[in-house]
Design an enzyme around this catalytic site. Sequence first.
Site, PDB file in Angstrom:
ATOM      1  N   ASP A  34      -8.649  -5.224  -6.103  1.00  0.00           N
ATOM      2  CA  ASP A  34      -8.544  -4.241  -4.909  1.00  0.00           C
ATOM      3  C   ASP A  34      -9.375  -3.080  -5.456  1.00  0.00           C
ATOM      4  O   ASP A  34      -9.384  -2.382  -6.314  1.00  0.00           O
ATOM      5  CB  ASP A  34      -6.996  -3.610  -5.309  1.00  0.00           C
ATOM      6  CG  ASP A  34      -6.550  -2.861  -4.029  1.00  0.00           C
ATOM      7  OD1 ASP A  34      -7.493  -2.302  -3.696  1.00  0.00           O
ATOM      8  OD2 ASP A  34      -5.346  -2.865  -3.883  1.00  0.00           O
ATOM      9  N   SER A  42       0.873  -1.291  -0.011  1.00  0.00           N
ATOM     10  CA  SER A  42      -0.027  -0.032   0.073  1.00  0.00           C
ATOM     11  C   SER A  42       0.790   1.251   0.182  1.00  0.00           C
ATOM     12  O   SER A  42       1.776   1.540  -0.947  1.00  0.00           O
ATOM     13  CB  SER A  42      -0.876   0.066   1.145  1.00  0.00           C
ATOM     14  OG  SER A  42      -2.052   1.063   0.994  1.00  0.00           O
ATOM     15  N   HIS A  61      -7.647  -5.603  -1.697  1.00  0.00           N
ATOM     16  CA  HIS A  61      -6.288  -4.780  -1.303  1.00  0.00           C
ATOM     17  C   HIS A  61      -5.307  -5.488  -0.148  1.00  0.00           C
ATOM     18  O   HIS A  61      -4.304  -5.515  -0.331  1.00  0.00           O
ATOM     19  CB  HIS A  61      -6.616  -3.234  -0.482  1.00  0.00           C
ATOM     20  CG  HIS A  61      -5.611  -2.300  -0.383  1.00  0.00           C
ATOM     21  ND1 HIS A  61      -4.694  -1.990  -1.243  1.00  0.00           N
ATOM     22  CD2 HIS A  61      -5.288  -1.750   0.684  1.00  0.00           C
ATOM     23  CE1 HIS A  61      -3.698  -1.196  -0.724  1.00  0.00           C
ATOM     24  NE2 HIS A  61      -4.158  -1.080   0.400  1.00  0.00           N
TER      25      HIS A  61
END
Length: 885
Positions: free
Chosen positions: A830, A752, A862
């Site tokens: 995601d 991320s 994600h």
Amino acid sequence: MYRGKRVKLEDETEGSWKSFAAVRMTAVDDISDSTEVVEMEDVPSQFFVEKHSWDGLRDIIHNSRMYSGMVINKAPHDFQFVQKHDESGPHSHRLYYLGMPYGSRENSLLYSEIPKKIRKEALLVLSWKQMLDHFQATPHHGVYSREEELLRERKRLGVFGITSYDYHAQSGLFLFQASNSLFYCRDGGHNGFIQAAPMKPMEIKTQCSGIRMDPKISPGDPSFIAFINNNDLWVTNIETAEERRLTFCHKGLNNVKEDPKSAGVATFVIQEEFDRFTGYWWSPAATEDADGGKTLQLLYEEVDESEVEIIHVPSPALEERKADVYRYPRTGSKNPQISLKLAEIRTDQQGKMISAQNKELVLPFTTLFPGVEYIARAGWTKDGKFAWAVLLDRSQQKLQLVLLPPALFIPVSVDDPQWEEHVEAMPEGVQPFIIYEEITDIWINVHDIFYPFIQTSNDKISFLWVNESQTGFCHLYRITSLLKPGCHQWSREYSPSEDDFKCSTEEEVALTSGEWEVLARHGSKIWVNEETKLVYFQGTKDTPLEHHLYVVSYESPGEIVRLTKPGFSHSCSVSQNFDMFISHYSNVSTPPCVHVYKLTGADSDPLHKEPEFWASMMEATGCRPDYIPPEIFSFPASSGFRLYGMLYKPHNLKPGKKHPTILFVYGGPQVQLVNNSYKGVKYLRLNTLASLGYAVVVIDGRGSCQRGLKFEGALKNKMGQVEIEDQVEGLQFVAEKYKFIDLSRVAIHGWSYGGFLSLMGLIHRPNIFKVAIAGAPVTVWMAYDTGYTERYMDVPENNQQGYEAGSVALHVDKLPNEPNRLLILHGFLDENVHFFHTNFLVSQLIRAGKPYQLQIYPNERHSIRCPESGEHYEIMLLYFLQQHL
């Protein structure tokens, strides 16, 4: 062993880490050019990690995962103390909680009995007792609805079973979602406590199609529960089985474009970026009518996403639905239109619903509160006299705390004459009150701390609040605001200025102060004892690396008393009568344990009551045999801040050997990786890397949380431009202090924001980082959402330079030309950092002729959820590192 250090080096090329490593070149050949000047120095030799086959790495991961599966998610949580009033009984409290019993794979609702007396010479371990009899809470085959799946992503839930519950103390009613349905059971309250056998929960039947989400008990009448179904608000009476739909915003169409409205539901951005997971709130009060009936009220948010961009996520793995479709507001684009409304339910003496009515604000929300973009928090005062809301502007630099009397809401009108009739019926002097305001030039971190006291006079209100923007550190305040009513003539033409509703502050008293933080985000709580005038809170007063429970007087603030033992980081919950607390605590070398403490001492001096160990809920499990905890270090950075880091030393450390090094990074706001808590579960892979011979370094640089707004705010308008320098400075400090760090073989890896920084590291410091492994990275900030991106980077038109500098996909020309230095990983489904980011990055890499490797996880969002995908990712990580670092 001697190695040559050449005095004259070739000109450095920015794209090559080899220029940095040139000082560690191989031994000088006996027949080297005699005209070349060579200085000799003693340089340690390199340690090389043993190379395993793919199957060999799988075995290593299997072994580590087998252990983590034994301890992960086992700790009890979500505690509810209920005091027992049986003077002759042996127990003072029954403690309810969620936990995973031994041998179970899913969370369940459990309880333990806390004894009145203990034998101090013996360790009392409380037994975990099942409340529910033979109950499977996880849906059949573990298949969740799309709504549940997405909520689990937003809440970062990894556990199965019952993940939350609502509780009504007076009736002893428990309400929870499980197995794609809603259930309730009772224990305590008016009906007494179950004594031995677990109970069978009652399923709440429904006429609704689809999943029922976010169930809540009405505090004013626990016969009534509300829930969300298909983006609308419903209510049901569990005694009579009467069910009613309260709102009619959603049409139930398959076409997202033609069905943009919802009621009582938090939007994606509100859930993901503001940690608000609900969109409706029961009033705590039920008004008794003259005929014996009741009036119940719910405040709810109505959302219209008509102008919000629609995102399509195609995937062959979705099979029956060819593409998933979402509303997703990219930075600089339109946000949803929002409003607050009121649902009112009237019942007769028997609890039968007579009517349900929706009410709207007397003037549109945007007219009453111009410039407001987000409803960050909402709720009711304890007596139900006011609804309240925390409002933010689009820049998230201005916050308003607003009181809304229920009389400010009028029945929804079909025309002007009807509206005027409803306005005429409003009580005189009804208006909203802006009781507090914060303004900052950095950003406002939304928090969860608001405790309004019952009013002692109608012209003022006192409350406890935390403020970060005032001193740069998050601290507690006791505030009294004057509710000065205006003379407002409500009309369609009336356009109020915000000063019309703004209240003056009579008193604002700081309860805490200093360069440390009161914990207020991510579901943090305070516990207020109005009898002793004490407030219990969690904070970092002793050290930014540990969370502790503290108590301070809110009437005459001064001394702050710590209740938890130092050397550990704690997460606490205080009993409702303030005589006990429970702490889940650990440190880097001690796995978590959960202990109950009793506060003992003179009632005349409640501030100085001492915590006495009472009982254990869970003892620390033994560390796995090969677990070696990381060392915490700190260093003064050139930025003027002291930075903290962790180092996992290679397990097979050989004197005089230099080990390949991995920099594990997150580096973004709202996250702290380095603290004195146990890392052997969530970050077990870092220990696995160390066991294979890697040194692993973790550094919290500027931008990470719990160090104050100035520290976190260093990223303002320049994400990606300051973080890497802190990481490199930390690496160089560690290499100087610990001689086994090989700065010629450093990998940077994160997920991320950490994936974003991994790419940034390879772009800006390719001479430092030999390889980068970037998971689910944001590669172009223009494609990320409004709530997050604009908070830190402003809107694109105001910060074009910052957006360009921070978008890695626009700087691929600076990436190295050597193969096997970049690995990108991303889940195809995601819905947070869309696969578009990796798609766009790869397109730019191909256009620039740059080498890369890509690993896609077709069925993952994600966060990687599927155990097989998680295992594959970890093997891939180890394989790439052993081959190319």
